[in-house]
Write a protein that holds these residues in place. Structure first.
Motif, PDB file in Angstrom:
ATOM      1  N   GLN A   3      -0.749   4.938  -1.330  1.00 46.92           N
ATOM      2  CA  GLN A   3      -1.956   5.059  -0.527  1.00 46.92           C
ATOM      3  C   GLN A   3      -1.709   5.645   0.862  1.00 46.92           C
ATOM      4  O   GLN A   3      -2.650   5.812   1.639  1.00 46.92           O
ATOM      5  CB  GLN A   3      -2.619   3.679  -0.379  1.00 46.92           C
ATOM      6  CG  GLN A   3      -3.061   3.078  -1.686  1.00 46.92           C
ATOM      7  CD  GLN A   3      -3.682   1.711  -1.496  1.00 46.92           C
ATOM      8  OE1 GLN A   3      -4.353   1.456  -0.504  1.00 46.92           O
ATOM      9  NE2 GLN A   3      -3.439   0.829  -2.453  1.00 46.92           N
TER      10      GLN A   3
ATOM     11  N   VAL B  55       2.262  12.253  -0.155  1.00 45.80           N
ATOM     12  CA  VAL B  55       2.402  10.830  -0.461  1.00 45.80           C
ATOM     13  C   VAL B  55       3.872  10.461  -0.348  1.00 45.80           C
ATOM     14  O   VAL B  55       4.744  11.170  -0.844  1.00 45.80           O
ATOM     15  CB  VAL B  55       1.876  10.515  -1.881  1.00 45.80           C
ATOM     16  CG1 VAL B  55       2.213   9.092  -2.277  1.00 45.80           C
ATOM     17  CG2 VAL B  55       0.387  10.761  -1.962  1.00 45.80           C
TER      18      VAL B  55
ATOM     19  N   THR C  50       0.139   8.738   3.281  1.00 49.59           N
ATOM     20  CA  THR C  50       0.775  10.054   3.307  1.00 49.59           C
ATOM     21  C   THR C  50       1.498  10.248   4.631  1.00 49.59           C
ATOM     22  O   THR C  50       1.084   9.720   5.666  1.00 49.59           O
ATOM     23  CB  THR C  50      -0.239  11.201   3.129  1.00 49.59           C
ATOM     24  OG1 THR C  50      -1.155  11.201   4.215  1.00 49.59           O
ATOM     25  CG2 THR C  50      -0.989  11.078   1.807  1.00 49.59           C
TER      26      THR C  50
ATOM     27  N   PHE D  85      -3.643   6.851   6.423  1.00 50.47           N
ATOM     28  CA  PHE D  85      -3.921   5.700   5.571  1.00 50.47           C
ATOM     29  C   PHE D  85      -5.383   5.343   5.754  1.00 50.47           C
ATOM     30  O   PHE D  85      -5.839   5.159   6.885  1.00 50.47           O
ATOM     31  CB  PHE D  85      -3.020   4.523   5.944  1.00 50.47           C
ATOM     32  CG  PHE D  85      -3.379   3.240   5.245  1.00 50.47           C
ATOM     33  CD1 PHE D  85      -3.244   3.128   3.872  1.00 50.47           C
ATOM     34  CD2 PHE D  85      -3.860   2.160   5.949  1.00 50.47           C
ATOM     35  CE1 PHE D  85      -3.582   1.957   3.220  1.00 50.47           C
ATOM     36  CE2 PHE D  85      -4.195   0.977   5.318  1.00 50.47           C
ATOM     37  CZ  PHE D  85      -4.056   0.882   3.941  1.00 50.47           C
ATOM     38  N   ASN D  86      -6.113   5.234   4.651  1.00 53.22           N
ATOM     39  CA  ASN D  86      -7.564   5.015   4.698  1.00 53.22           C
ATOM     40  C   ASN D  86      -8.191   6.075   5.591  1.00 53.22           C
ATOM     41  O   ASN D  86      -7.981   7.249   5.373  1.00 53.22           O
ATOM     42  CB  ASN D  86      -7.899   3.593   5.156  1.00 53.22           C
ATOM     43  CG  ASN D  86      -7.685   2.580   4.052  1.00 53.22           C
ATOM     44  OD1 ASN D  86      -7.596   2.926   2.880  1.00 53.22           O
ATOM     45  ND2 ASN D  86      -7.603   1.329   4.416  1.00 53.22           N
TER      46      ASN D  86
ATOM     47  N   THR E  83       6.315   7.025  -0.843  1.00 55.28           N
ATOM     48  CA  THR E  83       6.351   5.637  -1.303  1.00 55.28           C
ATOM     49  C   THR E  83       7.555   4.867  -0.771  1.00 55.28           C
ATOM     50  O   THR E  83       7.833   3.762  -1.222  1.00 55.28           O
ATOM     51  CB  THR E  83       6.343   5.578  -2.843  1.00 55.28           C
ATOM     52  OG1 THR E  83       7.459   6.320  -3.336  1.00 55.28           O
ATOM     53  CG2 THR E  83       5.051   6.149  -3.405  1.00 55.28           C
TER      54      THR E  83
ATOM     55  N   GLU F 120       2.156   1.771  -3.539  1.00 55.06           N
ATOM     56  CA  GLU F 120       1.033   2.148  -4.402  1.00 55.06           C
ATOM     57  C   GLU F 120       0.592   3.593  -4.176  1.00 55.06           C
ATOM     58  O   GLU F 120      -0.327   4.071  -4.836  1.00 55.06           O
ATOM     59  CB  GLU F 120      -0.150   1.205  -4.179  1.00 55.06           C
ATOM     60  CG  GLU F 120       0.087  -0.200  -4.686  1.00 55.06           C
ATOM     61  CD  GLU F 120       0.173  -0.259  -6.200  1.00 55.06           C
ATOM     62  OE1 GLU F 120      -0.677   0.338  -6.874  1.00 55.06           O
ATOM     63  OE2 GLU F 120       1.130  -0.900  -6.700  1.00 55.06           O
TER      64      GLU F 120
ATOM     65  N   VAL G 252       0.831  -1.209   0.000  1.00 58.38           N
ATOM     66  CA  VAL G 252       0.000   0.000   0.000  1.00 58.38           C
ATOM     67  C   VAL G 252       0.865   1.258   0.000  1.00 58.38           C
ATOM     68  O   VAL G 252       0.465   2.281  -0.561  1.00 58.38           O
ATOM     69  CB  VAL G 252      -1.032   0.024   1.157  1.00 58.38           C
ATOM     70  CG1 VAL G 252      -2.006  -1.141   1.039  1.00 58.38           C
ATOM     71  CG2 VAL G 252      -0.388   0.061   2.516  1.00 58.38           C
TER      72      VAL G 252
END
Length: 77
Positions: free
Chosen positions: A43, A50, A45, A66-67, A52, A41, A38
């Protein structure tokens, strides 16, 4: 939809925690492999941007999203 904020305390003597470990330890993903996926990808921050990098060093004061979860890195207690 409300966002929950959780605190993630560093272990005594630690100066940072790797990003994927925060998601894994808090149970936001099913394991380290999913956490790394995730993150790569895009998803997740860190401090609104963001990031990675799976092994990004998160320090006290960093805010991870996240979510629907927001996590703040706090000092060891």
């Amino acid at each position: 939809m409300t966002t929950q904020t959780q605190a993630f305390a560093l272990l005594q003597g630690d100066e940072f925690v790797e990003l994927y470990k925060v998601l894994k330890v808090l149970g936001l993903v099913n394991g380290g492999g999913e956490a790394k996926h995730v993150i790569t990808e895009g998803q997740v921050t860190v401090n609104g941007d963001v990031d990675t990098r799976k092994r990004k060093k998160c320090v006290v004061g960093d805010m991870i999203s996240f979510n629907d979860a927001t996590i703040e890195i706090v000092p060891a207690q």
